[in-house]
Design a protein around this motif. Structure first.
Motif, PDB file in Angstrom:
ATOM      1  N   PRO A   1       1.112   7.358   2.515  1.00  0.00           N
ATOM      2  CA  PRO A   1      -0.527   7.683   3.275  1.00  0.00           C
ATOM      3  C   PRO A   1      -1.543   7.125   3.357  1.00  0.00           C
ATOM      4  CG  PRO A   1       0.359   8.730   1.392  1.00  0.00           C
ATOM      5  CD  PRO A   1       0.999   7.598   1.195  1.00  0.00           C
ATOM      6  N   THR A   2      -1.546   5.727   2.689  1.00  0.00           N
ATOM      7  CA  THR A   2      -2.680   5.126   2.804  1.00  0.00           C
ATOM      8  C   THR A   2      -2.731   4.278   3.780  1.00  0.00           C
ATOM      9  OG1 THR A   2      -3.594   4.539  -0.058  1.00  0.00           O
ATOM     10  CG2 THR A   2      -4.044   3.166   1.942  1.00  0.00           C
TER      11      THR A   2
ATOM     12  N   GLU B   1      -5.503   6.040  11.275  1.00  0.00           N
ATOM     13  CA  GLU B   1      -5.597   7.361  12.071  1.00  0.00           C
ATOM     14  C   GLU B   1      -7.411   7.085  12.116  1.00  0.00           C
ATOM     15  OE1 GLU B   1      -4.697  10.600   9.214  1.00  0.00           O
ATOM     16  OE2 GLU B   1      -2.363  10.916  10.681  1.00  0.00           O
ATOM     17  N   SER B   2      -7.513   6.645  10.846  1.00  0.00           N
ATOM     18  CA  SER B   2      -8.903   5.821  10.876  1.00  0.00           C
ATOM     19  C   SER B   2      -8.984   4.941  12.324  1.00  0.00           C
ATOM     20  CB  SER B   2      -8.978   5.248  10.113  1.00  0.00           C
ATOM     21  OG  SER B   2     -10.852   4.754   9.412  1.00  0.00           O
TER      22      SER B   2
ATOM     23  N   ARG C   1      -1.155   5.505   6.923  1.00  0.00           N
ATOM     24  CA  ARG C   1      -1.816   6.715   7.968  1.00  0.00           C
ATOM     25  C   ARG C   1      -2.824   7.363   7.808  1.00  0.00           C
ATOM     26  NH1 ARG C   1       1.476  10.635  10.149  1.00  0.00           N
ATOM     27  NH2 ARG C   1       3.816   9.751   8.721  1.00  0.00           N
ATOM     28  N   ARG C   2      -3.707   6.784   7.143  1.00  0.00           N
ATOM     29  CA  ARG C   2      -4.761   7.172   7.536  1.00  0.00           C
ATOM     30  C   ARG C   2      -5.921   5.944   8.138  1.00  0.00           C
ATOM     31  NH1 ARG C   2      -4.784   9.206   2.010  1.00  0.00           N
ATOM     32  NH2 ARG C   2      -5.183   7.177   1.364  1.00  0.00           N
ATOM     33  N   GLN C   3      -4.963   4.315   7.760  1.00  0.00           N
ATOM     34  CA  GLN C   3      -5.722   3.764   7.610  1.00  0.00           C
ATOM     35  C   GLN C   3      -5.054   3.190   9.304  1.00  0.00           C
ATOM     36  OE1 GLN C   3      -4.128   0.370   6.040  1.00  0.00           O
ATOM     37  NE2 GLN C   3      -6.080   0.374   4.605  1.00  0.00           N
TER      38      GLN C   3
ATOM     39  N   ARG D   1       0.696  -1.198  -0.329  1.00  0.00           N
ATOM     40  CA  ARG D   1      -0.323  -0.362   0.279  1.00  0.00           C
ATOM     41  C   ARG D   1       0.806   1.064  -0.066  1.00  0.00           C
ATOM     42  NH1 ARG D   1      -2.748  -3.303  -0.215  1.00  0.00           N
ATOM     43  NH2 ARG D   1      -4.697  -4.266   0.412  1.00  0.00           N
TER      44      ARG D   1
ATOM     45  N   ARG E   1       3.119  11.153  16.801  1.00  0.00           N
ATOM     46  CA  ARG E   1       3.820  12.017  16.067  1.00  0.00           C
ATOM     47  C   ARG E   1       5.134  12.065  16.312  1.00  0.00           C
ATOM     48  NH1 ARG E   1      -1.302   9.281  15.638  1.00  0.00           N
ATOM     49  NH2 ARG E   1      -2.142   8.563  13.788  1.00  0.00           N
TER      50      ARG E   1
END
Length: 275
Positions: free
Chosen positions: A18-19, A25-26, A21-23, A15, A38
């Protein structure tokens, strides 16, 4: 936490960074907790993340076991496969095909469902079906087979006022016949071939296996698949006439990747394409 960095985790998961990282955070937002702090491009796990890691690893391990089991089951040539076909096919043609299958795959069990109605493969009434009309559902895998050749046959002892090699119209006008009762399958076939209904009908039944049994017993002449008639030792009438009945074998597309179902499907295709 396992790979040591966000970029390494992204590479392992195939992946983008950024993907991933978003997962993360989600997941934090869904749980209402902080799993990583961070620091520049680094993500340092919190104590909560460290305590959750063994459970997360257990979940991942379970997923791998699930996948391996599913793949093994899909590839296994064991278990049951339900096959639907007409009663004539089930009684006279399928036994030889099934015998070949179970000899080659002894852990396979074929469930034979003789039915003259069209079963619903989309609702999984059967895994595989032999059809006499072209299936038109998009979710089916379909193969057209060699047409079944039908002829006019009678028992050796049946007497007819016309010679065996007389035209079929002469037999329809004089020879005693076995015919259908309330169904109109034979009638439709006669009309397609531009033939009339027999004049001398000795008996009627809608059961196609009973029709063949009565033909074999000498009750009257009747239409029968040439291969079946030859196996039963019936004599051919009007040898210049025959009718080709198209057939198809079909299965649900979701079952095409399950090896035991595919093996039976391919065996049906091979058996009825090699004649």
């Amino acid at each position: 936490m396992v790979t040591g960095s966000l970029s390494a985790a992204a590479r392992q998961l195939t992946r983008s960074q950024p993907t991933v990282r978003r997962q993360i955070e989600s997941l934090e937002a869904e749980l209402g907790v902080v799993l990583f702090t961070r620091s520049g491009n680094r993500l340092d796990p919190t104590e909560l993340a460290a305590s959750l890691l063994p459970q997360a690893q257990s979940i991942v391990s379970g997923v791998h076991v699930f996948n391996r089991t599913a793949i093994t089951e899909a590839k296994a040539l064991t278990g049951r496969v339900r096959l639907s076909c007409s009663r004539v096919f089930a009684n006279f043609l399928m036994p030889d095909v099934i015998k070949t299958l179970v000899v080659a795959y002894p852990d396979l069990c074929v469930e034979l469902a003789p039915e003259d109605r069209v079963v619903n493969l989309l609702q999984r009434e059967a895994d595989i079906g032999i059809r006499f009309s072209a299936p038109d559902q998009n979710a089916l895998v379909v193969k057209k087979l060699l047409p079944r050749q039908l002829g006019l046959f009678a028992a050796t002892g049946l007497k007819s006022p016309v010679s065996d090699d007389a035209p079929i119209t002469d037999h329809l006008n004089a020879t005693p016949f076995v015919w259908e009762d309330r169904d109109d399958m034979l009638g439709r076939g006669a009309r397609q071939s531009k033939l009339s209904v027999p004049t001398n009908i000795a008996m009627r039944t809608d059961d196609q296996t009973a029709q063949i049994a009565c033909i074999q017993a000498g009750v009257g002449a009747g239409f029968c698949q040439i291969k079946i008639a030859n196996k039963l030792g019936l004599r051919r009438l009007a040898p210049d006439w025959r009718f080709a009945a198209p057939i198809w074998v079909a299965m649900h597309e979701d079952l095409s990747k399950i090896s035991r179902v595919r093996v039976v499907f391919d065996a049906m295709a091979q058996a009825f394409l090699a004649e």
